[in-house]
Design a protein around this motif. Sequence first.
Motif, short mmCIF file in Angstrom:
data_model
loop_
_atom_site.label_atom_id
_atom_site.label_comp_id
_atom_site.label_asym_id
_atom_site.label_seq_id
_atom_site.Cartn_x
_atom_site.Cartn_y
_atom_site.Cartn_z
N VAL A 154 0.82 -1.21 0.00
CA VAL A 154 0.00 0.00 0.00
C VAL A 154 0.86 1.26 0.00
N PHE A 155 2.04 1.17 0.58
CA PHE A 155 2.84 2.37 0.85
C PHE A 155 4.25 2.30 0.25
N GLU A 194 -3.19 14.22 -2.72
CA GLU A 194 -3.88 12.98 -2.36
C GLU A 194 -4.64 13.08 -1.05
N ARG A 206 -5.18 6.56 3.15
CA ARG A 206 -5.14 5.27 2.45
C ARG A 206 -5.67 4.14 3.31
N GLU A 251 -8.04 4.62 5.40
CA GLU A 251 -9.41 5.04 5.72
C GLU A 251 -9.60 5.30 7.21
#
Length: 194
Positions: A51-52, A103, A171, A173
């Motif tokens: 994800v990162f 973002e 990201r 949430e």
Amino acid sequence: MRLYTRTGDKGQTALIGGKASKDDVRVEAYGSIDEINSFTGLAIAYLDPDVFEDIIQDLVKIQHELFDCGTELSNVSKKERPYELTEDIVTYLEERMDSLIEEAPELERFILPGGSQAASALHVARTVTRRAERQMVTLYHEAEEINPIPLKYINRLSDYFFAAARVVNARLEVADVEYERSARVFRGSHKKNK
């Protein structure tokens, strides 16, 4: 190889080209930079590479640059030498921040540090970075001929950590928590202003 040298038992530490007391402002400043590096490593440990990946790459790059900043600050040698750090590292942080801000969710009010574990570690890194900056300002007033880039870099780095912490929460949430007594301090959206 021994980890201990006993050379600091009387409160002195070695610098590049000299010695200083362990409570010298120079030692305090690069000690805080080491602390930033540790919290950066902690943040990396909390981040899922799937994800990162982009943020992890940034943070590893930052860890190396923090070592470089510490080296610059610990050098008191009178030998003339070119500075290792250049404006490029500052420019890179600015470009990455611009991307991260796009973002992140809109921000109107102050937020509380926290959210996910990784974002929380980044917020701690941010606040330690501000402390390092204050110590560096004191050092730059007292000492001569220090590369100006580390101070500029550390100033940008705290902002990068803030932007990265917000993107990490987004990201995942995890909502940022607004400071409940904050007025609107960020006027207009960064997205609308483009």
